[in-house]
Design a protein around this motif. Sequence first.
Motif, PDB file in Angstrom:
ATOM      1  N   LEU A 184      50.668  48.114  42.787  1.00  0.00           N
ATOM      2  CA  LEU A 184      49.122  47.894  43.320  1.00  0.00           C
ATOM      3  C   LEU A 184      48.848  47.081  44.400  1.00  0.00           C
ATOM      4  N   PRO A 185      48.102  47.262  45.359  1.00  0.00           N
ATOM      5  CA  PRO A 185      48.021  46.407  46.610  1.00  0.00           C
ATOM      6  C   PRO A 185      47.322  45.326  46.436  1.00  0.00           C
ATOM      7  N   VAL A 186      47.766  44.328  45.812  1.00  0.00           N
ATOM      8  CA  VAL A 186      47.166  42.840  45.634  1.00  0.00           C
ATOM      9  C   VAL A 186      47.967  42.032  46.272  1.00  0.00           C
ATOM     10  N   ILE A 187      47.577  40.538  46.324  1.00  0.00           N
ATOM     11  CA  ILE A 187      48.087  39.645  47.080  1.00  0.00           C
ATOM     12  C   ILE A 187      47.852  38.051  46.188  1.00  0.00           C
ATOM     13  N   THR A 245      49.755  43.384  49.232  1.00  0.00           N
ATOM     14  CA  THR A 245      48.939  44.346  49.556  1.00  0.00           C
ATOM     15  C   THR A 245      49.340  45.706  49.745  1.00  0.00           C
ATOM     16  N   ASP A 246      48.895  46.445  50.740  1.00  0.00           N
ATOM     17  CA  ASP A 246      49.275  47.844  51.152  1.00  0.00           C
ATOM     18  C   ASP A 246      50.865  48.084  51.167  1.00  0.00           C
ATOM     19  N   GLN A 247      51.581  46.889  51.625  1.00  0.00           N
ATOM     20  CA  GLN A 247      53.068  47.206  51.731  1.00  0.00           C
ATOM     21  C   GLN A 247      53.862  47.483  50.452  1.00  0.00           C
ATOM     22  N   LEU A 248      53.107  47.143  49.166  1.00  0.00           N
ATOM     23  CA  LEU A 248      53.898  47.549  47.982  1.00  0.00           C
ATOM     24  C   LEU A 248      53.559  48.968  47.608  1.00  0.00           C
ATOM     25  N   SER A 253      47.435  56.685  51.290  1.00  0.00           N
ATOM     26  CA  SER A 253      47.735  56.544  49.838  1.00  0.00           C
ATOM     27  C   SER A 253      47.380  54.888  49.352  1.00  0.00           C
ATOM     28  N   SER A 254      47.739  54.159  50.309  1.00  0.00           N
ATOM     29  CA  SER A 254      47.218  52.596  49.778  1.00  0.00           C
ATOM     30  C   SER A 254      45.695  52.404  49.797  1.00  0.00           C
ATOM     31  N   PHE A 255      45.089  53.103  50.866  1.00  0.00           N
ATOM     32  CA  PHE A 255      43.577  53.335  50.524  1.00  0.00           C
ATOM     33  C   PHE A 255      42.997  53.447  49.337  1.00  0.00           C
ATOM     34  N   LEU A 256      43.448  54.882  48.883  1.00  0.00           N
ATOM     35  CA  LEU A 256      43.058  55.183  47.620  1.00  0.00           C
ATOM     36  C   LEU A 256      43.307  54.275  46.593  1.00  0.00           C
ATOM     37  N   ALA A 257      44.102  53.501  46.383  1.00  0.00           N
ATOM     38  CA  ALA A 257      44.638  52.559  45.502  1.00  0.00           C
ATOM     39  C   ALA A 257      43.629  51.309  45.867  1.00  0.00           C
ATOM     40  N   PHE A 258      43.277  50.796  47.000  1.00  0.00           N
ATOM     41  CA  PHE A 258      42.199  50.151  47.008  1.00  0.00           C
ATOM     42  C   PHE A 258      40.715  50.586  46.363  1.00  0.00           C
ATOM     43  N   VAL A 275      37.617  44.034  49.226  1.00  0.00           N
ATOM     44  CA  VAL A 275      38.148  45.538  49.047  1.00  0.00           C
ATOM     45  C   VAL A 275      36.793  46.108  48.637  1.00  0.00           C
ATOM     46  N   GLU A 276      35.814  45.645  47.896  1.00  0.00           N
ATOM     47  CA  GLU A 276      34.681  46.441  47.604  1.00  0.00           C
ATOM     48  C   GLU A 276      33.778  46.625  49.001  1.00  0.00           C
ATOM     49  N   GLY A 277      33.640  45.404  49.614  1.00  0.00           N
ATOM     50  CA  GLY A 277      33.000  45.563  50.813  1.00  0.00           C
ATOM     51  C   GLY A 277      33.769  46.750  51.802  1.00  0.00           C
ATOM     52  N   MET A 278      35.000  46.723  51.907  1.00  0.00           N
ATOM     53  CA  MET A 278      35.530  47.594  52.814  1.00  0.00           C
ATOM     54  C   MET A 278      35.377  48.988  52.575  1.00  0.00           C
TER      55      MET A 278
END
Length: 458
Positions: free
Chosen positions: A185-188, A379-382, A146-151, A200-203
């Motif tokens: 949203l998974p930001v920092i 990040t993904d914790q959110l 779910s967090s990966f889809l947000a990224f 994130v784009e590279g990942m």
Amino acid sequence: MENRGESQLQERLGRRLLFFPLPLQGHINPMLQLANILHSKGFSITIVHTKLNSPNPSNYPHFTFFLIDDGLSENSEASRNDIISLLTVLNVKCIEPFKQAMSELLADSSGDPIACLISDAILHFTTAVCKSLNLPRLVLRTGGVSSFLAFAAFPLLLEKGYLPVQDAKSAEPVKELPPLRIKDLPVITTSHPEKLYRLVEGMIQETKASSGLIWNSFEELEESSLVKLRQDFQIPIFPIGPFHKHFAASSSNLLAEDHSSISWLDKQAPNSVIYVSFGSIAAIEEKDFLEVAWGLAKSRHPFLWVVRPGLIHGAEWLEPLPEGFLESLDGKGHIVKWAPQLEVLAHPSVGAFWTHNGWNSTLESICEGVPMICTPCFTDQLVNARYVSHFWKVGVQLENGLSREKIEMVIKRVMEEKEGEEVRERVVHLQEKANLCVQPGGSSYESLKSLVNYISLF
């Protein structure tokens, strides 16, 4: 469970797998668990790793370890204070040492031939290196689907103005990513947001270019997210988690576990203890630390609290606690520097887990049927916290700052009220699904079988 040596395996496949973990605790653990799972299926294992947060080879006598220079020895402490800078630097400084290591390992004809590399998704530079050496690269994403889809949605989120997050709009829903709000949203917080977007784009791009994607998750937990992922990523996808349910891995913790946690829990009543741990990276202000301490004390529930050295900005360990605080608890509080988390969560005395919602902690809590109190940091914790509290409904989120009154109230909601009972019923239901999925015929069991067959074709 003991690690099984290669000689004891029912069937040696005669193929070697290379693993390259990101050198952070929450990424090393699942990568080494996955290595143990695939070793138990007959593969030989080599772990390529950096100097930073090097795993202890003596815990894994059945693996080969290959150290590469990460170029961080002089400034790793500075980089670690800005996690995005650290990850960006790793993706540049590791290129040449990694390429050299791969060439050496591929040229070594003394062992089993190498089938593929399994790399952490964030180490996206490994794609080009593997391509140049004609070596298949699979990706392990150590967070949730779910967090990966947000990224993956970052370009859309930037285009629509959701990013960068504006405080005034933070409570508004992200219509394209329910149940998330802008603040989920998974930001920092970083002085270089463009570095985060590039990372994130590279990942995402290099994951799409990989030969396959492995998840420490399971179909029944993230079914709708997996449906969307399969539409957007035209590569083989293997949700084979929860990893620790397949194979009890040796400890890969970077901090020494304090087993006094267990003997203390043994003296507590069933479902009475709040276990508190905010993970291996997050740091909090001293004022928040004190609110947590007083909130726990005021709740009158026994608590086991992991206070990692470095958790409190500007303090070594427990110095900010008022004099006599621990004594005033009359044995109801136990504080350690690090705990054997899986053992703690499985202990019958534990009634709730107050967590930062890293993916490993979230999954482990679900697997042991323990309700969560959620305080995500970044990040993904959110995303995970929002799913825990508003999608799976197996926890309650503590939002808008930490105050002792609010903490006491949330603990009572989870530990004493009807809402807490309903949360517990739902998490126990998910726990049953997690147990079943790794059994013969279960979704993760079958997905793992597919993964082994797939790798065997390389």
